[in-house]
Motif scaffolding. Structure first.
Motif: not given
Ligand code: PLP
Length: 335
Positions: A26-30, A55-59, A102-106, A129-134, A152-157
Motif C-alpha cells: 500500500h506504500g513505502a510505509t507498508e 530517516e522518515h518515521h516509516a523507516n 536515498h533522499v531525505s524527505n525533510a 533503500l528507502d527510495a520514496a523520495q528519489s 517506494f510509494s506510487g503517489h510520489k511518482m
Molecule cells: N520514506 C520517505 C523518505 C518518505 O518521504 C515517506 C513519505 O513521505 C515515506 C517513507 C512513507 O511513504 P508513504 O506515506 O507513502 O507510505
C-alpha cells in the motif's frame, strides 16, 4: 489480472529488476514494515541494525518496535548541521542490516548510497533503500545500486495513493518469511498447516489494490515518455534557480546539503514554518511545513520544523517567482 501483472512488469523494467522481484504494497510505509518484520525472524539479541538520523518515521518506528521485542541494538549514522550524513566505516562493523533513505524527505539530501552499499556488504549485512523520495526524480537501477531491498510509494511518482512497491532480490525473497497471511499468498492449506505461494504473491495477502497497481503502471508509462534523464536535468535547473532566488532573501536559513534534489527546506527568521505555509497556501502555493515525519532530525538540528518546497516536473520558474514574491510579502507583514 493481466493488467495487474503487466503493471508489475512495467515497474520492474523501470527500476531494472526482474518481474517477480516486485511486490505490490500500500506504500513505502507498508513495504518498510513488511521487510523489517520479515527480516526480524532471523535477528537475534544484540544484533545491530544501522539507520540514519534523517530517516522518515516509516523507516524508524518499525525498527524501534522490533528492536524492543528482539533486544536489538539500533545505531544511527549521524547528520551534520546542513543535513549531510557523516559516514564512518566503524559504524558498519558487525551490522546485520542497514536501512537508509536515498533522499531525505525533510532536507533533500541525496545520500552517497554507493558508499553505504559497499560498507554494508563488506560487513555481509543487508542493505535496504528507502527510495520514496528519489523514485520518479532520479534514475534508479537496482542492479547498479545493488540494494537488497527497496521501498517506494506510487503517489510520489505521479501515481495513485494507496499503492507502493517493495523490491527484493529474488534469492532473498524466496527464503524470506511473509509478514501478512491469508488470501493469494498461499498455495495449499490444510487445517493445521499451509504452504506459501511463489514470489511475489507470497507477500501479497488479501485482495490487492488492483486499480492502484494499474494506475502506477500508467504513471511509469508517463515518466518513461518524458524520460527520467530529462526530468532529472529539468528539476536540477529549477532547483538551482530556486536556491539562487531564495538566497537573496534576508534572514533566511536554507538547508544546503552537498548533494541534493529538488526538495528545498528553509526557515524565515522568527516566523514559524506553519505560519509561512498557511500564508503561502492562501496564495495557492503548496508547500509543506513542520517536522516532515522526521522528529529526531528536527531535534538534532534544534528546530521545530522547516518550510519545504518540493519541486517536480510540473513546476516552472513562474511558480518560483510567485513563491519568492509571496515570501517577501510575508516577511513584510511580520516585520
Ligand atoms: N520514506 C520517505 C523518505 C518518505 O518521504 C515517506 C513519505 O513521505 C515515506 C517513507 C512513507 O511513504 P508513504 O506515506 O507513502 O507510505
Amino acid at each position: 489480472s493481466e493488467m495487474y501483472e503487466k503493471a508489475r512488469d512495467k515497474i520492474a523494467r523501470f527500476i531494472n529488476s526482474e518481474t517477480e522481484e516486485i511486490i505490490f504494497t500500500h506504500g513505502a510505509t507498508e513495504s518498510l514494515n513488511l521487510i523489517a518484520n520479515s527480516l526480524s525472524e532471523e535477528l537475534k539479541e544484540n544484533d545491530i541494525v544501522l539507520l540514519s538520523e534523517m530517516e522518515h518515521h516509516a523507516n524508524l518506528v518499525p525498527w524501534q518496535i522490533i528492536a524492543k521485542k528482539k533486544k536489538l541494538n539500533l545505531k544511527f549514522i549521524p547528520v551534520d548541521n546542513e543535513g549531510n550524513l557523516i559516514i564512518d566505516e566503524e559504524l558498519f562493523k558487525n551490522v546485520k542490516i542497514v536501512s537508509v533513505a536515498h533522499v531525505s524527505n525533510a532536507l533533500g539530501t541525496l545520500n552517497d548510497i554507493k558508499n553505504i552499499e559497499e560498507l554494508t556488504h563488506k560487513s555481509n549485512a543487508l542493505f535496504i533503500l528507502d527510495a520514496a523520495q528519489s523514485i520518479g526524480h532520479i534514475e534508479i537501477d537496482v542492479k547498479e545500486i545493488n540494494c537488497d531491498f527497496m521501498a517506494f510509494s506510487g503517489h510520489k511518482m505521479l501515481g495513485p495513493t494507496g499503492i507502493g512497491i517493495l523490491y527484493g532480490k529474488k534469492e532473498l525473497l524466496e527464503n524470506l518469511e511473509p509478514f501478512i497471511y491469508g488470501g493469494d499468498m498461499i498455495k495449499e492449506v490444510s487445517l493445521h498447516d499451509s504452504e506459501w505461494n511463489d514470489i511475489p504473491w507470497k507477500f501479497e495477502a488479501g485482495t490487492p489494490n488492483i486499480s492502484g497497481a494499474i494506475g502506477l503502471g500508467k504513471a511509469v508509462d508517463y515518466l518513461n515518455k518524458i524520460g527520467i534523464n530529462n526530468i532529472m536535468k529539468y528539476e536540477e535547473e529549477l532547483t538551482n534557480y530556486l536556491i539562487g532566488k531564495l538566497s537573496k532573501i534576508e534572514n533566511i536559513k536554507i538547508y544546503n546539503p552537498k548533494e541534493r534534489t529538488g526538495i528545498v527546506s528553509f526557515n524565515l527568521k522568527n516566523i514559524h514554518s506553519h505560519d509561512v505555509a498557511e500564508l503561502l497556501g492562501k496564495e495557492e502555493i503548496c508547500v509543506r511545513a513542520g517536522h516532515h515525519c522526521c522528529m529526531p532530525l528536527m531535534k538534532k538540528l534544534k528546530i521545530n520544523g522547516t518550510v519545504r518546497v518540493s519541486l517536480s516536473l510540473y513546476n516552472d520558474q513562474k511558480d518560483i517567482n510567485k513563491l519568492i514574491e509571496s515570501l517577501n510579502e510575508i516577511k513584510d507583514k511580520f516585520d
